[in-house]
Each structure stands twice: as C-alpha cells, then as structure tokens.
Design an enzyme around this catalytic site. Sequence first.
Site, short mmCIF file in Angstrom:
data_model
loop_
_atom_site.label_atom_id
_atom_site.label_comp_id
_atom_site.label_asym_id
_atom_site.label_seq_id
_atom_site.Cartn_x
_atom_site.Cartn_y
_atom_site.Cartn_z
N LYS A 148 0.67 -1.21 -0.07
CA LYS A 148 -0.13 0.03 -0.01
C LYS A 148 0.87 1.29 -0.04
CE LYS A 148 -4.57 0.76 0.48
NZ LYS A 148 -5.69 0.11 -0.28
N VAL A 151 -17.76 3.74 -3.12
CA VAL A 151 -18.12 2.33 -3.19
C VAL A 151 -19.78 2.18 -2.73
CG1 VAL A 151 -18.02 0.24 -2.25
CG2 VAL A 151 -15.91 1.27 -3.05
N GLY A 152 -19.76 3.06 -1.73
CA GLY A 152 -21.27 3.08 -0.88
C GLY A 152 -22.34 3.26 -1.82
N HIS A 153 -22.27 4.08 -2.72
CA HIS A 153 -23.57 4.58 -3.40
C HIS A 153 -23.85 3.37 -4.43
CE1 HIS A 153 -20.93 5.67 -6.95
NE2 HIS A 153 -21.90 5.96 -7.61
#
Length: 362
Positions: free
Chosen positions: A88, A192-194
């Site tokens: 990362k 991501v959430g939508h």
Amino acid sequence: MTDVSDGVLHTLFHSEQGGHEQVVLCQDRASGLKAVIALHSTALGPALGGTRFYPYATEEEAVADALNLARGMSYKNAMAGLDHGGGKAVIIGDPGTDKSEELLLAYGRFVASLGGRYVTACDVGTYVADMDVVARECRWTTGRSPENGGAGDSSVLTAFGVYQGMRASAQHLWGDPSLRGRRIGVAGVGKVGHHLVDHLRKENAEVVITDVREDAVRRVLDRHPQGVTAVADTEALIRTEGLDVYAPCALGGALNDDSVPVLTAAVVCGAANNQLAHPGVEKDLADRGILYAPDYVVNAGGVIQVADELHGFDFDRCRAKAAKIFDTTLAIFARAKSDGIPPAAAADRIAEQRMAEARASR
C-alpha cells in the site's frame, strides 16, 4: 523525528502487526510529494495495493496507516485467490489542494524504482485520471481508464463483492441470502457506498445512509426517492432501531470500544478497510452475538479487478471471480464455527496458511 522513527521501527520489527518486507519513504521537494510505500509480503507474488492521498495529522500517522493497509492487502489478496502479495502507498496531503500532475509523476517514478515489486492502483483520494498520470512514469500501474488500457473504476466490483458478502451473512444467520425487507445502514455513500445502495435497493432492502458530505447523501436520495432515508451521522446510524446490517464504507476503525457496545445491527459487512480498531474487537463483536464479515474478504472485488487488468481486462471474468466472495465468506463462517473462533480470526488463519505454503514452496 526521533519519536516517529522509534515508533515506526518498533511497529515494523517488534510488533505483531509488523513483519513487513520493505518500507520506502519518498520525497520530491519540487512537487511537494511526501509518500510512504509499504510492502508487507511478496510470498504470493508482486505486492498489489492502492495509493491513498490523505491529509494525515502527522507523518507517524501516515506511516502507521501504510503499514496497516499493506498488511491488510496481503490477507485480502490471499483470500481473493490472487497471485499477489500485499502493499500500500499513502501520499501525505490534501488531494483537493496538493495534488498536481508533477506530484503524481514524481510518485510514479518512485513506484517504478521498485522494479515491479509493487503494483499500485486507486484508493481514497486517488482516481482513474490520477492513475493515468502515474502510469506515464510507471508501467506497474492499474486502475487506469479504458482509453489508456485500463479497467476503469474498481468501485463497481468492490460494491458487488460487499453485496455478495452481505448475502452470505444473511444465508448464514437467517438461512436465506435474500436481503428483501432487511434494514441496512450504510455509513459512507461515496465511491463504493452509492453502488452498494443500488444493489440493496434492487432487492427492495430498506436502506439508511449517512456521509460527511451532504452532496453524496443528496445524490443517493435523488437516485432512490423511495426506500432510502438519511441520518445525521454515523453515531446516529449505528444506534438506529431495527437495523439488520451495518455497512461501514468510509475510513477504517469504525468498529471500536465506543461503537461496538451500541451497535443495533446483527451483521457487520462493509467496504471500509481495517474496520477493527484494534485486536480484540472481533471477540467483542462475537460476545455480543454480532456476525462480522471480515472486511478484507468482502471488499476484494476491486483488487480482483485491478489484478485482472495486468493480464488484459475482462469485466465478465472479474465479476464471476467477485461473485465467489459469497462462497468464501460462507467458508469463513464455517471455519469459525468449527474452530470456535471469531470469523476475523478464521479468515486470518486461512490467509496465513496460503502465504505459508507459498513461502515453503519457494
């Protein structure tokens, strides 16, 4: 500076959360770049993980986040069945004001200097257009636009994988994978959430949302005028009565000593990385009878997509791989039950076994 160095070295060489193979501190004063690239493991192949662009309060906080996220990627990639280790990168700064073409190009040169040991992609604060710029200096860049030979936005398959993990959780707990009529709280309705809300509404689940950005909330409410309501903040969301599932989809640490005791949901399954604030939280969840779907397992759809990009991207092939998150999640719950341990510990055991076998076969 001494305190920062001592803290980093202790985490890296002496703590259970350490054991990373390589940590690179990057600086380009001309562009203002300050970045950390952490490679946790290359046992399964080149380390693969995104680039986070975030205004950390301190450099020590940035390094700690890079170390934690890289370690999580090793486990995520192992559980996703990918031939990649975990890495990362974090860029220190405000992406809204500090990001520039010069900075991204400088960052690309640092990634390229690792000679393929690290493959980068998008994360919080970085987007497809940014990866297109990074790729001009670094061949080991994924998450690029289709116009530039990439697969585009990986959040679509990330959300799909979380949805599959949620269905598996419902199957394990209630004997039916359907989410119809379930009340699901989604904290964070951004990249991501939508998309996750779209999947949930297609099943006629009742969705409660929150986000620190009002425009993100408004976009979802406008798209779904029925079946979706909003609350002021995460504190209100986790206390919502009748919540069946809580989906943390923002930054990490959502499950902690303050939030776990007041959670009303029976299941936690979300897209955020590093949801467990510290070791022991997974046991606190189990002690309360809350089923936790390990974050790095259910949110692996995105990394499945970017890994496929290295070999000639095919969306249908990736979607089929991401659909297997349903079976993987069920297998983790079964292992947890048989071993008498929380699901997070069961997932770790399975991932560690795969990495150990890879090292032993070298």
